[in-house]
Design a protein around this motif. Structure first.
Motif, PDB file in Angstrom:
ATOM      1  N   VAL A  87       0.864  -1.181   0.000  1.00  0.00           N
ATOM      2  CA  VAL A  87       0.000   0.000   0.000  1.00  0.00           C
ATOM      3  C   VAL A  87       0.896   1.224   0.000  1.00  0.00           C
ATOM      4  CG1 VAL A  87      -1.859   1.240   1.154  1.00  0.00           C
ATOM      5  CG2 VAL A  87      -1.766  -1.255   1.299  1.00  0.00           C
ATOM      6  N   ASP A  88       0.727   2.087  -1.002  1.00  0.00           N
ATOM      7  CA  ASP A  88       1.536   3.302  -1.129  1.00  0.00           C
ATOM      8  C   ASP A  88       0.632   4.521  -1.125  1.00  0.00           C
ATOM      9  OD1 ASP A  88       3.564   1.507  -1.447  1.00  0.00           O
ATOM     10  OD2 ASP A  88       3.840   1.849  -3.586  1.00  0.00           O
ATOM     11  N   VAL A  89       1.115   5.588  -0.517  1.00  0.00           N
ATOM     12  CA  VAL A  89       0.449   6.887  -0.548  1.00  0.00           C
ATOM     13  C   VAL A  89       1.354   7.845  -1.311  1.00  0.00           C
ATOM     14  CG1 VAL A  89      -0.499   8.801   0.785  1.00  0.00           C
ATOM     15  CG2 VAL A  89      -0.727   6.456   1.637  1.00  0.00           C
ATOM     16  N   VAL A  90       0.865   8.368  -2.435  1.00  0.00           N
ATOM     17  CA  VAL A  90       1.660   9.220  -3.323  1.00  0.00           C
ATOM     18  C   VAL A  90       1.041  10.608  -3.343  1.00  0.00           C
ATOM     19  CG1 VAL A  90       2.585   9.490  -5.656  1.00  0.00           C
ATOM     20  CG2 VAL A  90       2.265   7.200  -4.696  1.00  0.00           C
ATOM     21  N   ARG A  91       1.915  11.649  -3.253  1.00  0.00           N
ATOM     22  CA  ARG A  91       1.439  13.036  -3.225  1.00  0.00           C
ATOM     23  C   ARG A  91       2.273  13.873  -4.184  1.00  0.00           C
ATOM     24  NH1 ARG A  91       1.103  15.537   2.491  1.00  0.00           N
ATOM     25  NH2 ARG A  91      -0.605  16.714   1.521  1.00  0.00           N
ATOM     26  N   PRO A  92       1.818  14.057  -5.432  1.00  0.00           N
ATOM     27  CA  PRO A  92       2.503  15.013  -6.308  1.00  0.00           C
ATOM     28  C   PRO A  92       2.475  16.413  -5.704  1.00  0.00           C
ATOM     29  CG  PRO A  92       0.996  13.613  -7.546  1.00  0.00           C
ATOM     30  CD  PRO A  92       0.725  13.360  -6.098  1.00  0.00           C
ATOM     31  N   LEU A  93       3.309  17.290  -6.271  1.00  0.00           N
ATOM     32  CA  LEU A  93       3.492  18.613  -5.676  1.00  0.00           C
ATOM     33  C   LEU A  93       2.174  19.370  -5.566  1.00  0.00           C
ATOM     34  CD1 LEU A  93       5.470  20.684  -4.575  1.00  0.00           C
ATOM     35  CD2 LEU A  93       5.831  21.507  -6.908  1.00  0.00           C
ATOM     36  N   LEU A  94       1.367  19.368  -6.631  1.00  0.00           N
ATOM     37  CA  LEU A  94       0.094  20.081  -6.583  1.00  0.00           C
ATOM     38  C   LEU A  94      -0.830  19.485  -5.530  1.00  0.00           C
ATOM     39  CD1 LEU A  94      -1.840  22.181  -7.721  1.00  0.00           C
ATOM     40  CD2 LEU A  94      -2.544  20.517  -9.464  1.00  0.00           C
ATOM     41  N   MET A  95      -0.821  18.162  -5.378  1.00  0.00           N
ATOM     42  CA  MET A  95      -1.663  17.538  -4.374  1.00  0.00           C
ATOM     43  C   MET A  95      -1.191  17.880  -2.959  1.00  0.00           C
ATOM     44  SD  MET A  95      -3.936  16.142  -6.174  1.00  0.00           S
ATOM     45  CE  MET A  95      -3.648  17.449  -7.381  1.00  0.00           C
ATOM     46  N   GLN A  96       0.112  18.073  -2.769  1.00  0.00           N
ATOM     47  CA  GLN A  96       0.602  18.507  -1.467  1.00  0.00           C
ATOM     48  C   GLN A  96       0.067  19.889  -1.113  1.00  0.00           C
ATOM     49  OE1 GLN A  96       4.900  17.839  -0.801  1.00  0.00           O
ATOM     50  NE2 GLN A  96       4.912  16.622  -2.669  1.00  0.00           N
ATOM     51  N   VAL A  97       0.019  20.772  -2.116  1.00  0.00           N
ATOM     52  CA  VAL A  97      -0.505  22.119  -1.879  1.00  0.00           C
ATOM     53  C   VAL A  97      -1.991  22.063  -1.526  1.00  0.00           C
ATOM     54  CG1 VAL A  97      -0.913  24.378  -2.932  1.00  0.00           C
ATOM     55  CG2 VAL A  97       1.226  23.155  -3.380  1.00  0.00           C
TER      56      VAL A  97
END
Length: 406
Positions: A126-136
């Motif tokens: 199980v992975d949680v991925v956060r691209p830069l825009l999603m972090q914002v």
């Protein structure tokens, strides 16, 4: 993995380890419990998809329509945007996910309906991925890896950060036979990669040093040509640009990817957090690591650091290549300590190694004990592969004409 519960008199973490990551804090109680009932992805998914469709339309067909006048471009763009809003809103409303006993149920699709009900006994990672825009925006993507081939990945885009964390904990708890409302498992710090060590190790490699030297020579040759002939040689530029792009991919890519790298141990597996522009939290459950590879480039041996890679069940194809690195740069001692945690009851240091081949035909070493099969090969880049006997899937023995003569 073998882990002991934390106690007040637990020994301090060894040097090079770090305190628990701030992302492991308590979640807000206002978030819905993803382990109960049916849920939808975050509503921000709709405007993000509409924006993407509009941008693609303006970049491709829009350039052709603009030749007929600005009015036609505005009218068609408005029509495409309205159609995208209606379609994505209905698709979002008609899609859901949730946990039903020990199954993950995902319904998606508007024109072509898709319903998947997956037993969590097949869960691999199980992975949680956060691209830069999603972090914002405070959002995250949850990726669930299942046993079963290339089409075994489930992506939930997008959830709030707290909801993704709680759903990840619920999935791992169900896979371990616990209740979905089980609190998030505690974690113990194992290793935080210092940025200076990452920067130095990535630069201190033969391909990078050789590429930089060749790039400097090409630029110097171009400067000399400008001074003598008055114009820049096109051939120099044609060789320098691809070389610079290769250096950026081989150096800047891993640098950005593994910045702020942090590893911790938990009852639900090995937890890895890393990345700036795409923050990622990767959880490898116990027993999913099939083999471990310890890579020592020749220049890294002077620094006493290695890279730890693994063959993880559930990752296939490009996802295996993308997620195979467990520790990008780590002291050799901690690398072998991690092997002992991944394969409980084993000790690589006690495995006697014997030279493979004879005379000039020696091409490495191998060792076998009651738990492990270990091989070591390579002169410029030394690679040690460790495979527990319980994880071996098949055996194959090959010998070419030259090998048979030896």
């Amino acid at each position: 993995m073998r882990f002991l519960p934390p106690t007040e008199d637990a020994p301090p973490a060894p040097q090079g380890q770090a305190p628990p990551h701030p992302g492991g804090g308590p979640e807000q109680p206002s978030e819905p419990d993803p382990s109960r009932g049916a849920h939808r992805t975050h509503w921000a998914t709709v405007p993000l998809q509409v924006l993407l469709v509009t941008v693609v339309f303006l970049a491709l067909p829009g350039t052709v329509i603009a030749q007929f006048g600005l009015g036609w471009l505005v009218l068609t763009t408005l029509a495409v945007t309205c159609g995208a809003i209606a379609f994505t809103l209905l698709a979002w409303w008609d899609s859901s996910f949730g946990l039903r006993e020990d199954h993950l149920v995902v319904h998606s699709g508007l024109i072509r309906r898709s319903s998947r009900e997956i037993p969590l006994s097949r869960l691999q990672a199980v992975d949680v991925v956060r691209p830069l825009l999603m972090q914002v925006l405070g959002l995250a993507e949850l990726r669930v890896e299942l046993a079963g081939g290339d089409a075994s990945e489930i992506q939930l885009r997008y959830l709030t950060w707290a909801q993704a964390e709680r759903l990840r904990a619920a999935l791992l708890a169900h896979a371990a036979g616990l209740a979905g409302a089980t609190p998030k498992a505690p974690e113990w710090p194992f290793y935080r990669l210092p940025f200076g060590l990452l920067l130095g190790a990535l630069a201190f490699r033969l391909p990078v040093l050789g590429g930089v030297l060749l790039f400097v020579l090409l630029i110097s040759a171009g400067a000399i040509a400008v001074g003598t002939t008055g114009y820049f040689e096109a051939g120099v530029l044609g060789g320098a640009v691809p070389l610079l792009l290769g250096l950026m991919r081989g150096f800047l890519g891993p640098l950005v990817r593994y910045t702020d790298f942090y590893a911790s141990l938990s009852p639900d597996g090995l937890r890895l957090r890393y990345g700036i522009f795409q923050a990622r939290m990767q959880t490898v459950p116990p027993g999913r690591v099939q083999a471990v590879r310890i890579v020592e480039p020749v220049l890294w041996r002077a620094l006493g650091v290695v890279r730890v890679e693994a063959n993880v069940a559930g990752y296939v194809g490009e996802r295996q290549m993308d997620s195979s690195t467990l520790l990008p740069v780590v002291p050799r001692r901690l690398a072998y300590l991690l092997v002992g945690e991944l394969f409980p009851g084993t000790d690589v240091s006690r495995t006697a190694m014997h030279a493979a081949g004879s005379g000039r035909a020696r091409d490495g070493a191998l060792g076998v004990d009651e738990q492990l099969f270990v091989t070591r090969r390579g002169l410029v880049c030394r690679v040690t592969e460790i495979v527990p006997h319980t994880r071996t899937q098949s055996l194959r023995m090959t010998a070419g004409p030259l090998g048979r003569r030896r």
